[in-house]
Scaffold this motif. Structure first.
Motif, PDB file in Angstrom:
ATOM      1  N   UNK A 109       0.847  -1.195   0.000  1.00 41.72           N
ATOM      2  CA  UNK A 109       0.000   0.000   0.000  1.00 41.72           C
ATOM      3  C   UNK A 109       0.881   1.243   0.000  1.00 41.72           C
ATOM      4  N   UNK A 110       0.503   2.248  -0.799  1.00 39.64           N
ATOM      5  CA  UNK A 110       1.253   3.489  -0.998  1.00 39.64           C
ATOM      6  C   UNK A 110       2.611   3.207  -1.651  1.00 39.64           C
ATOM      7  N   UNK A 111       2.653   2.175  -2.455  1.00 42.63           N
ATOM      8  CA  UNK A 111       3.862   1.804  -3.160  1.00 42.63           C
ATOM      9  C   UNK A 111       3.565   1.746  -4.652  1.00 42.63           C
ATOM     10  N   UNK A 112       4.587   1.994  -5.464  1.00 39.17           N
ATOM     11  CA  UNK A 112       4.389   1.931  -6.908  1.00 39.17           C
ATOM     12  C   UNK A 112       4.004   0.516  -7.323  1.00 39.17           C
ATOM     13  N   UNK A 113       3.051   0.400  -8.207  1.00 39.88           N
ATOM     14  CA  UNK A 113       2.510  -0.906  -8.583  1.00 39.88           C
ATOM     15  C   UNK A 113       3.553  -1.782  -9.272  1.00 39.88           C
ATOM     16  N   UNK A 114       4.554  -1.169  -9.911  1.00 38.60           N
ATOM     17  CA  UNK A 114       5.568  -1.937 -10.617  1.00 38.60           C
ATOM     18  C   UNK A 114       6.619  -2.525  -9.667  1.00 38.60           C
ATOM     19  N   UNK A 115       6.626  -2.083  -8.433  1.00 37.53           N
ATOM     20  CA  UNK A 115       7.541  -2.637  -7.442  1.00 37.53           C
ATOM     21  C   UNK A 115       6.966  -3.880  -6.760  1.00 37.53           C
ATOM     22  N   UNK A 116       5.707  -4.206  -6.996  1.00 38.86           N
ATOM     23  CA  UNK A 116       5.076  -5.375  -6.375  1.00 38.86           C
ATOM     24  C   UNK A 116       5.513  -6.639  -7.119  1.00 38.86           C
ATOM     25  N   UNK A 117       6.080  -7.614  -6.395  1.00 33.86           N
ATOM     26  CA  UNK A 117       6.487  -8.886  -6.986  1.00 33.86           C
ATOM     27  C   UNK A 117       5.281  -9.820  -7.025  1.00 33.86           C
ATOM     28  N   UNK A 118       4.737 -10.023  -8.212  1.00 32.98           N
ATOM     29  CA  UNK A 118       3.542 -10.849  -8.345  1.00 32.98           C
ATOM     30  C   UNK A 118       3.823 -12.308  -7.974  1.00 32.98           C
ATOM     31  N   UNK A 119       4.978 -12.841  -8.370  1.00 34.78           N
ATOM     32  CA  UNK A 119       5.315 -14.234  -8.066  1.00 34.78           C
ATOM     33  C   UNK A 119       5.442 -14.454  -6.556  1.00 34.78           C
ATOM     34  N   UNK A 120       6.062 -13.499  -5.860  1.00 34.14           N
ATOM     35  CA  UNK A 120       6.232 -13.638  -4.412  1.00 34.14           C
ATOM     36  C   UNK A 120       4.887 -13.596  -3.700  1.00 34.14           C
ATOM     37  N   UNK A 121       4.026 -12.684  -4.116  1.00 38.74           N
ATOM     38  CA  UNK A 121       2.713 -12.579  -3.470  1.00 38.74           C
ATOM     39  C   UNK A 121       1.875 -13.833  -3.745  1.00 38.74           C
ATOM     40  N   UNK A 122       1.978 -14.398  -4.935  1.00 33.46           N
ATOM     41  CA  UNK A 122       1.242 -15.622  -5.247  1.00 33.46           C
ATOM     42  C   UNK A 122       1.722 -16.772  -4.369  1.00 33.46           C
ATOM     43  N   UNK A 123       3.031 -16.871  -4.157  1.00 34.82           N
ATOM     44  CA  UNK A 123       3.566 -17.924  -3.290  1.00 34.82           C
ATOM     45  C   UNK A 123       3.079 -17.760  -1.861  1.00 34.82           C
ATOM     46  N   UNK A 124       3.041 -16.532  -1.371  1.00 33.11           N
ATOM     47  CA  UNK A 124       2.565 -16.281  -0.009  1.00 33.11           C
ATOM     48  C   UNK A 124       1.093 -16.645   0.136  1.00 33.11           C
ATOM     49  N   UNK A 125       0.306 -16.363  -0.867  1.00 37.71           N
ATOM     50  CA  UNK A 125      -1.113 -16.696  -0.808  1.00 37.71           C
ATOM     51  C   UNK A 125      -1.316 -18.215  -0.765  1.00 37.71           C
ATOM     52  N   UNK A 126      -0.546 -18.944  -1.563  1.00 32.05           N
ATOM     53  CA  UNK A 126      -0.714 -20.389  -1.636  1.00 32.05           C
ATOM     54  C   UNK A 126      -0.160 -21.105  -0.418  1.00 32.05           C
ATOM     55  N   UNK A 127       0.527 -20.399   0.457  1.00 32.66           N
ATOM     56  CA  UNK A 127       0.962 -20.986   1.721  1.00 32.66           C
ATOM     57  C   UNK A 127      -0.160 -21.007   2.761  1.00 32.66           C
ATOM     58  N   UNK A 128      -1.239 -20.274   2.513  1.00 33.57           N
ATOM     59  CA  UNK A 128      -2.398 -20.337   3.397  1.00 33.57           C
ATOM     60  C   UNK A 128      -3.084 -21.685   3.194  1.00 33.57           C
ATOM     61  N   UNK A 129      -3.427 -22.400   4.284  1.00 34.55           N
ATOM     62  CA  UNK A 129      -3.989 -23.747   4.130  1.00 34.55           C
ATOM     63  C   UNK A 129      -5.233 -23.801   3.246  1.00 34.55           C
ATOM     64  N   UNK A 130      -6.086 -22.798   3.316  1.00 32.93           N
ATOM     65  CA  UNK A 130      -7.332 -22.828   2.569  1.00 32.93           C
ATOM     66  C   UNK A 130      -7.134 -22.529   1.086  1.00 32.93           C
ATOM     67  N   UNK A 131      -5.998 -21.976   0.686  1.00 33.43           N
ATOM     68  CA  UNK A 131      -5.784 -21.566  -0.710  1.00 33.43           C
ATOM     69  C   UNK A 131      -5.137 -22.708  -1.472  1.00 33.43           C
TER      70      UNK A 131
END
Length: 391
Positions: A109-131
Motif C-alpha cells: 500500500x502506498x507503493x508503486x505498482x511496478x515494485x510489487x512482486x507478483x510471483x512472491x505474493x502468489x507464493x505467499x497466498x498459496x501458503x495459506x492452508x485454505x488456498x
C-alpha cells in the motif's frame, strides 16, 4: 583519267569518344572520390563499417536514455501508486476473510505498482492452508486483482479434542470463522498433523475409495457413517449409528459395499440375540465376529464375542457356543469350531437355541482340540475374558 592510288583515312578521331577509358591506366589519371560498397546490407570497406557501428552505438544510447527517462517518470508518477487497501480486488474467497488476504499485501500500500512482486505474493497466498491456487495481476494504473481457488473439505478430522476439516489431498484446514457453509461429513481419525503430507494424502485416498464404493449404488450410504478410522490402511473401521447406539464395523481393505450390505441385512438379528453388541468384524469370508461391550455378556451365552459362520448367519444364526472361552484372558480373536461341532449346530433349529448350546458344550473337548485360530495382524491368538465364541 586519274591515276590509281590507295586511299588512306584516319578513323581514330571519328571513334575516339566510343572507347572507354583504359582500365590499366595509371592511378593518378583516374577520377578522384570515395566509393562505398555494400554487401548484404553492411558496408564492404573498413571505414564504412566503422561509421555504421558508431551510428548504431549512438542510436542505442539515445534509445536507452529515453527508456530510463520514461521509467523514472513512471516510477515517480503518483498515478501508479497503490493508494489504499481498497485498490486491491479479491475474488473467489468463501472461507477466508478479505482481511486475511489483504494482509499479505500490507507493505504494498502506498507503493508503486511496478515494485510489487507478483510471483512472491502468489507464493505467499498459496501458503495459506485454505488456498489451493492463486493468481495476482496488475490493473494499470494503480490496482491489483487477486483470484483464489479455495480447497474443498471432504471430512471432519479429529485432532485430540479439536475438530477441524481435511480435503482430499490430506491438507488439514481450520474451521472457518465466517460464512454460511454447513457441512455434513463423517469424522475421520488416523489423520495426524505430525504425519507428512504424503502419508495423509495416501490415507485420504483410502477414504475416497471407501466412500465411493459405499455410494456406488446411489444410496449415499457414506452419509450414515458417523466416524471412519483410517489408522490401519488394511482395516478401515467405521462407526455406524443404530437406534441411538453405535456399532463399530471392520470393513478390511476391499469389497466395502458387499460387506456393508451383509452387515445391514443381519444387524437386527444380531441385536436381538446380543443387545450389548458393540462391534462387528466383516473381514473374514466365512465368518462374522461379533463383539460385546466390555463387562457385558451375550444373551443365552456365557461370553461376549460371537464368531458366526457366514452360511449360518445367512440362515438365521443357527450356531452353538463353547463356553470355556470366557475364562481365558487375551485380545479379541476369531475361532472357527471343528466341522463336527459346526454340523451339529446347523441341525439345531433357531427356536431351540438353548438345546444347541447344550450340544456344543457336550462337544467342547472336540471343538477345543480341533479349533482353528484366525491370527490378527498383531500376531495374537488368545481369547478375551469378555468374549463369546459361536460356531
Amino acid at each position: 583519267m586519274a591515276p590509281k592510288r590507295k586511299l588512306r583515312r584516319d578513323f581514330s578521331e571519328d571513334f575516339a569518344d566510343d572507347f572507354p577509358e583504359d582500365e590499366d591506366a595509371p592511378t593518378g589519371r583516374k577520377q578522384k572520390g570515395v566509393r562505398l560498397r555494400f554487401r548484404w546490407g553492411m558496408p564492404a570497406t573498413k571505414w564504412g563499417r566503422m561509421s555504421a557501428g558508431f551510428g548504431l552505438v549512438v542510436l542505442a544510447g539515445l534509445c536507452f536514455g529515453a527508456l530510463l527517462l520514461v521509467r523514472d517518470s513512471v516510477m515517480h508518477d503518483p498515478r501508479f501508486f497503490i493508494q489504499s487497501a481498497s485498490s486491491i480486488e479479491i475474488q473467489g474467497n468463501v472461507h477466508l476473510t478479505r482481511d486475511e488476504l489483504v494482509n499479505i499485501f500490507g507493505e504494498d500500500v502506498e507503493r508503486n505498482i511496478f515494485y510489487v512482486s507478483l510471483a512472491q505474493r502468489r507464493t505467499q497466498l498459496q501458503q495459506l492452508p485454505w488456498v489451493e491456487h492463486a493468481t495476482v495481476m496488475r490493473l494499470l494504473p494503480n490496482r491489483l486483482r487477486v483470484s483464489i481457488v479455495e480447497r474443498t473439505p471432504v471430512a471432519f478430522v479429529r485432532q485430540g479434542s479439536q475438530i477441524g476439516l481435511v480435503d482430499a489431498s490430506g491438507v488439514l484446514l481450520d474451521m472457518p470463522t465466517h460464512g454460511d457453509a454447513h457441512y455434513s461429513f463423517p469424522v475421520v481419525t488416523g489423520i495426524l498433523a505430525s504425519d507428512p503430507l504424503s502419508t495423509r494424502a495416501a490415507r485420504m485416498k483410502i477414504f475416497e475409495q471407501f466412500t465411493s464404493d459405499l455410494d456406488s449404488s446411489g444410496e449415499k450410504i457414506s452419509e450414515k457413517l458417523s466416524e471412519i478410522d483410517l489408522s490401519n490402511p488394511e482395516d478401515v473401521k467405521a462407526v455406524i449409528p443404530d437406534n441411538g447406539k453405535d456399532v463399530l464395523v471392520h470393513f478390511g481393505d476391499t469389497d466395502f459395499l458387499n460387506r456393508y450390505r451383509k452387515f445391514e441385512e443381519h444387524l437386527q438379528e444380531w441385536r436381538t440375540q446380543y443387545p450389548t453388541l458393540s462391534s462387528v468384524d466383516m473381514r473374514y469370508e466365512r465368518q462374522v465376529v461379533l463383539d460385546m461391550q466390555p463387562g457385558a455378556s451375550a444373551t443365552n451365552a456365557g461370553s461376549s464375542v460371537a464368531v458366526l459362520p457366514t452360511a449360518a448367519a445367512a440362515d438365521g444364526m443357527n450356531a452353538a457356543a463353547p463356553s470355556e472361552a470366557a475364562a481365558k484372558p487375551a485380545a479379541r480373536t476369531a475361532i472357527k469350531p471343528h466341522a463336527k461341532a459346526h454340523v451339529a449346530a446347523k441341525k439345531a433349529p433357531v427356536s431351540k437355541w438353548k438345546r444347541a448350546s447344550a450340544k456344543a458344550k457336550a462337544h467342547r473337548a472336540t471343538a477345543k482340540a480341533h479349533a482353528r485360530v484366525v491370527h490378527h495382524a498383531a500376531g495374537n491368538s488368545r481369547y478375551h475374558s469378555s468374549q463369546v465364541v459361536h460356531p
